[in-house]
Design an enzyme around this catalytic site. Structure first.
Site, PDB file in Angstrom:
ATOM      1  N   SER A 179      45.456  29.750  42.761  1.00 57.25           N
ATOM      2  CA  SER A 179      45.010  30.529  41.609  1.00 57.25           C
ATOM      3  C   SER A 179      45.333  31.993  41.838  1.00 57.25           C
ATOM      4  O   SER A 179      45.538  32.435  42.974  1.00 57.25           O
ATOM      5  CB  SER A 179      43.505  30.354  41.409  1.00 57.25           C
ATOM      6  OG  SER A 179      42.987  31.289  40.478  1.00 57.25           O
ATOM      7  N   TYR A 189      34.571  29.916  44.457  1.00 56.70           N
ATOM      8  CA  TYR A 189      35.877  29.471  43.953  1.00 56.70           C
ATOM      9  C   TYR A 189      36.989  30.304  44.585  1.00 56.70           C
ATOM     10  O   TYR A 189      38.015  29.773  45.030  1.00 56.70           O
ATOM     11  CB  TYR A 189      35.917  29.585  42.426  1.00 56.70           C
ATOM     12  CG  TYR A 189      37.227  29.158  41.813  1.00 56.70           C
ATOM     13  CD1 TYR A 189      37.505  27.815  41.597  1.00 56.70           C
ATOM     14  CD2 TYR A 189      38.192  30.091  41.451  1.00 56.70           C
ATOM     15  CE1 TYR A 189      38.701  27.404  41.037  1.00 56.70           C
ATOM     16  CE2 TYR A 189      39.399  29.703  40.886  1.00 56.70           C
ATOM     17  CZ  TYR A 189      39.652  28.358  40.681  1.00 56.70           C
ATOM     18  OH  TYR A 189      40.847  27.958  40.130  1.00 56.70           O
TER      19      TYR A 189
END
Length: 276
Positions: free
Chosen positions: A131, A144
Site C-alpha cells: 500500500s 494497518y
C-alpha cells in the site's frame, strides 16, 4: 501454460486480476475465504481458465493444501488478501491488533515460504500487494500501516534472498483506488469518553461523506490495476517496488522533499478531512 495463484479474489484487485490473467492465457488459481458456494466463487469459476481454491490465508492446513496443489511448479504468486483496521491504537484490543497483523503480514509471509519450492522450479515471481501506507503513516491506521510497512520490507529482503535462484519479487504499493476497500474497513469506535473520539467521529463521518463509486466504475478501476499486474508478471525484469496510482507517486516525492514537520501536518489535516 503459465500458472498464477492469487489470494483474496472475492472482489477488487483479486477478482479483476483473475479475469485479466485468464484472458491472457494463464492458468489461474483464484483463492478466497469462506464457503465454496459463495456467489463470488461461482462468478470466478465461470471465467474460462480459472480454478477456484478455498483459502483462508491464516489457516495452516489450507495453506498446506494450496502448496500441495502447486507442487509441480508455480510461475507467479500474488499476495493480495487483506483488510484495513481503522481506529486509534489506544482503543484497539489484543485480538484486533493480532488479527490485522496475522492477516496482512504473517499469513502472506508464511504462504510465500510454503510456495517457494514451487516458485523456484519455474524461476517464478512473487507480487506482494502492499500500500501507499507501506511507506507513509496516517493517524487511526497505525496497525494497518505496520502490516504494510512490514510487507514492503519483507519483499525488499526476499527479493535479494531469492535473486540467486531466479525468483523475482516486487512490492506493489497502490494509492487510493475506489474498489470498495473503505466500505470493508473494520473500524471499532473508541469509547465515548476517549480523548480520540471527537476526531475519530469527524474523520469517519467525512470519509462516509466522500461516498463510493458505482460498481461499474469500481470494476473499471480494479481492471486497470489488474492490467498493470499482468504487465508486471510478464515483464522481463520486475522493479523492486511499483507505486500504483498518481497519488502514491506524488506522496512518495512529497515526503522526500518536504521537511518532516510539514509533511506530518499535512497528514494530520488529511485525516481530519477524511481523505486518507
Amino acid at each position: 501454460m503459465k500458472t498464477v495463484l492469487i489470494t483474496g479474489c472475492s472482489s477488487g484487485f483479486g477478482f479483476a486480476a483473475a479475469r485479466r490473467f485468464a484472458a491472457a492465457g494463464w492458468s489461474v488459481l483464484a483463492t478466497l475465504r469462506g464457503p465454496a458456494d459463495r456467489p463470488e466463487a461461482a462468478a470466478l469459476a465461470a471465467i474460462p481458465g480459472v480454478t477456484v481454491l478455498p483459502l483462508d490465508v491464516t489457516d495452516p492446513a489450507q495453506r498446506a493444501a494450496v502448496a500441495a496443489a502447486v507442487a509441480d511448479g508455480l510461475d507467479c504468486l500474488i499476495n493480495n488478501a487483506g483488510y484495513g483496521l481503522y481506529g486509534p491504537v489506544e482503543a484497539l484490543d489484543d485480538d484486533q491488533v493480532r488479527r490485522q497483523l496475522t492477516t496482512n503480514l504473517e499469513a502472506p509471509i508464511l504462504l510465500t515460504r510454503d510456495l517457494l519450492p514451487a516458485l523456484r522450479l519455474r524461476r517464478g515471481r512473487v507480487i506482494n500487494i502492499s500500500s501507499v501506507l507501506g511507506f507513509i503513516g496516517t493517524p487511526f491506521m497505525a496497525i494497518y500501516c505496520a502490516s504494510k510497512h512490514g510487507l514492503s520490507g519483507f519483499s525488499e529482503a526476499l527479493r535479494l534472498e531469492l535473486a540467486p535462484h531466479g525468483v523475482q519479487v516486487c512490492a506493489v504499493e497502490p494509492g487510493r483506488h475506489d474498489t470498495g476497500f473503505n466500505a470493508r474497513l473494520d473500524h471499532p469506535a473508541p469509547a465515548a469518553d476517549s480523548p480520540y473520539r471527537r476526531k475519530y467521529d469527524r474523520a469517519v463521518a467525512r470519509r462516509a461523506a466522500l461516498g463510493g463509486v458505482a460498481p461499474e466504475r469500481a470494476a473499471a478501476i480494479s481492471d486497470r490495476a489488474a492490467a498493470r499486474l499482468l504487465r508486471l508478471a510478464e515483464a522481463r525484469r520486475m522493479p523492486a517496488r511499483l507505486r500504483l496510482g498518481t497519488d502514491a507517486k506524488l506522496v512518495f516525492w512529497v515526503k522526500r522533499l518536504l521537511p518532516a514537520a510539514l509533511f506530518d501536518r499535512l497528514m494530520i489535516a488529511a485525516t481530519s478531512r477524511g481523505i486518507n
